[in-house]
Enzyme design. Structure first.
Site, short mmCIF file in Angstrom:
data_model
loop_
_atom_site.label_atom_id
_atom_site.label_comp_id
_atom_site.label_asym_id
_atom_site.label_seq_id
_atom_site.Cartn_x
_atom_site.Cartn_y
_atom_site.Cartn_z
N ARG A 51 0.84 -1.20 0.00
CA ARG A 51 0.00 0.00 0.00
C ARG A 51 0.88 1.25 0.00
O ARG A 51 1.25 1.78 1.05
CB ARG A 51 -0.93 -0.02 1.23
N GLN A 69 -8.17 -7.48 -8.66
CA GLN A 69 -8.16 -6.07 -9.07
C GLN A 69 -6.72 -5.63 -9.36
O GLN A 69 -5.78 -5.98 -8.64
CB GLN A 69 -8.74 -5.24 -7.91
N ARG A 74 1.42 -6.78 -9.43
CA ARG A 74 1.76 -6.17 -8.13
C ARG A 74 1.75 -7.18 -6.99
O ARG A 74 2.15 -6.85 -5.87
CB ARG A 74 0.81 -4.99 -7.83
N HIS A 146 1.16 2.86 -10.48
CA HIS A 146 0.25 3.40 -9.46
C HIS A 146 1.04 4.24 -8.44
O HIS A 146 1.23 3.83 -7.28
CB HIS A 146 -0.44 2.22 -8.78
N GLU A 250 -1.37 8.59 -11.35
CA GLU A 250 -0.99 7.29 -11.90
C GLU A 250 -0.99 7.31 -13.42
O GLU A 250 -2.04 7.52 -14.04
CB GLU A 250 -1.98 6.24 -11.39
C1 BG6 Z 1 -6.94 3.44 -8.04
C2 BG6 Z 1 -8.31 3.15 -8.57
O1 BG6 Z 1 -6.04 3.46 -9.09
O2 BG6 Z 1 -6.58 2.42 -7.12
C3 BG6 Z 1 -9.29 3.08 -7.42
O3 BG6 Z 1 -8.71 4.12 -9.52
C4 BG6 Z 1 -8.83 2.08 -6.39
O4 BG6 Z 1 -10.58 2.74 -7.89
C5 BG6 Z 1 -7.39 2.40 -5.99
O5 BG6 Z 1 -9.68 2.15 -5.26
C6 BG6 Z 1 -6.80 1.42 -4.97
O6 BG6 Z 1 -6.98 0.12 -5.38
P1 BG6 Z 1 -6.48 -1.06 -4.46
O7 BG6 Z 1 -6.89 -2.32 -5.18
O8 BG6 Z 1 -5.01 -0.92 -4.32
O9 BG6 Z 1 -7.19 -0.88 -3.16
#
Ligand code: BG6
Length: 275
Positions: A51, A69, A74, A146, A250
Site C-alpha cells: 500500500r 483487481q 503487483r 500506481h 498514476e
Molecule cells: C486506483 C483506482 O487506481 O486504485 C481506485 O482508480 C482504487 O478505484 C485504488 O480504489 C486502490 O486500489 P487497491 O486495489 O489498491 O485498493
C-alpha cells in the site's frame, strides 16, 4: 536490509528501494527527502499488494474478471534481472522482470515478459516499462504505474495538465466529464481517469513549495486518486488518518487496451522529477 529489497544508491542521501514483491518501488529519497507515500499499515505479507510507493498494475487496471483487481503483477515476485549498476554518469540502474508462469497462466493464459528498468538520477527517477508478447497468440492488456506521492496536505496540492480533458469519474458511476480547471485540487474522495493527458503533469505542494514533474511516454491516461476519510477507514492496510498525506497520480494505458501480436513489444515509461 532484507533479501527481498533492492536498493539503488546514488549518494547524497538519494536512493530508490524496490521490493521484489510486485517490483514495487517503496521509497525514493531525493537529497534526503522522501518523495513517495508508503502506508504505515502496509502489510508486507507478500500476499496483498504493497500500500504505497509505486505498485505496477498489469495486465489489468481496475476490477478484473480473470483475477484480482489491478492484475497480478503487483502481487507477483519479480526477478532481479540486473542488480543495481552505476553508470559513467553516476546514475544507477537496475532491471526487474516478470514472465508468465503457472500462477499467471491460471488467470491469463498468455506468454509474456515484462521488463521494468529503473534508473535513478540526481533529482529524477526514470521507469521504462516494456511488455513483450512471447507467446503464440495475440493478447490485450491495460497497464498503469500506481504512483503514490507523499504530500504535506492533499487539500493544498495542485495537479496541472488536465484542463480541457475528458475524465471518467469513478465516484460518479463512471460518467464522463470535461475538466475545466487549469490546476486541479483534491477536496474530497477523488477517483478519476483523465484521458489523453499527453503533456504530463506538475504536482505542486503549495504548503511546502515542493514540486514534482511527471513526464510520460505511451501512457496516455492519468488516474488521480485519493480515498478520503470514509474509504480510508474501510481499507485494512491504510491508516484512518493517512489520506491527507498522499496523492496518487498514476500514469497508465487504461481507457483503451493495448493489443500485442506474437513477438511484438509495448514500450512505455515515466520520468518523475523532484524539484
Ligand atoms: C486506483 C483506482 O487506481 O486504485 C481506485 O482508480 C482504487 O478505484 C485504488 O480504489 C486502490 O486500489 P487497491 O486495489 O489498491 O485498493
Amino acid at each position: 536490509m532484507s533479501a527481498d529489497r533492492v536498493v539503488l544508491e546514488r549518494g547524497k542521501d538519494t536512493s530508490l528501494t524496490v521490493h521484489l514483491f510486485g517490483a514495487t518501488v517503496i521509497s525514493w529519497k531525493c537529497n534526503g527527502s522522501e518523495i513517495l507515500f508508503l502506508s504505515k499499515k502496509s502489510l508486507f505479507d507478500n500476499k496483498k499488494a504493497i500500500r504505497g510507493g509505486i505498485p505496477v498494475c498489469f495486465p489489468q487496471f481496475g476490477p478484473w474478471d480473470l483475477g484480482p483487481q489491478h492484475g497480478f503483477a503487483r502481487i507477483s515476485t519479480w526477478t532481479l534481472e540486473q542488480a543495481p549498476k552505476t553508470l559513467s554518469s553516476g546514475d544507477v540502474t537496475a532491471v526487474f522482470t516478470l514472465t508468465d508462469n503457472d500462477e499467471t497462466r491460471k488467470m491469463w493464459n498468455h506468454g509474456f515478459k515484462v521488463t521494468y528498468t529503473l534508473t535513478l538520477k540526481e533529482t529524477e527517477f526514470v521507469s521504462d516499462f516494456v511488455v513483450k508478447n512471447t507467446g503464440e497468440d495475440s493478447f490485450s492488456f491495460t497497464a498503469l504505474l500506481h504512483t503514490y506521492l507523499g504530500v504535506s496536505d492533499v487539500t493544498k496540492a495542485t495537479v496541472s495538465g488536465l484542463k480541457g480533458l475528458q475524465y471518467i469519474d469513478k465516484v460518479k458511476e463512471g460518467k464522463v466529464f470535461t475538466e475545466q480547471r487549469e490546476l486541479v485540487t483534491i477536496p474530497e474522495n477523488y477517483d478519476r481517469v483523465y484521458m489523453n493527458t499527453q503533456g504530463g503533469h506538475i504536482v505542486h505542494d503549495t504548503a511546502t513549495g515542493k514540486t514534482i514533474i511527471i513526464k510520460k511516454t505511451n501512457l496516455p491516461d492519468t488516474v488521480v486518486w485519493n480515498p478520503w476519510e470514509e474509504k480510508a477507514k474501510a481499507m485494512s492496510d491504510f491508516g484512518d488518518d493517512e489520506y491527507p498525506k498522499m496523492l496518487c497520480v498514476e500514469a497508465g494505458h487504461v481507457s483503451s487496451p493495448v493489443t500485442l501480436d506474437p513477438g511484438a513489444s509495448f514500450v512505455a515509461g515515466q520520468v518523475i522529477v523532484a524539484k
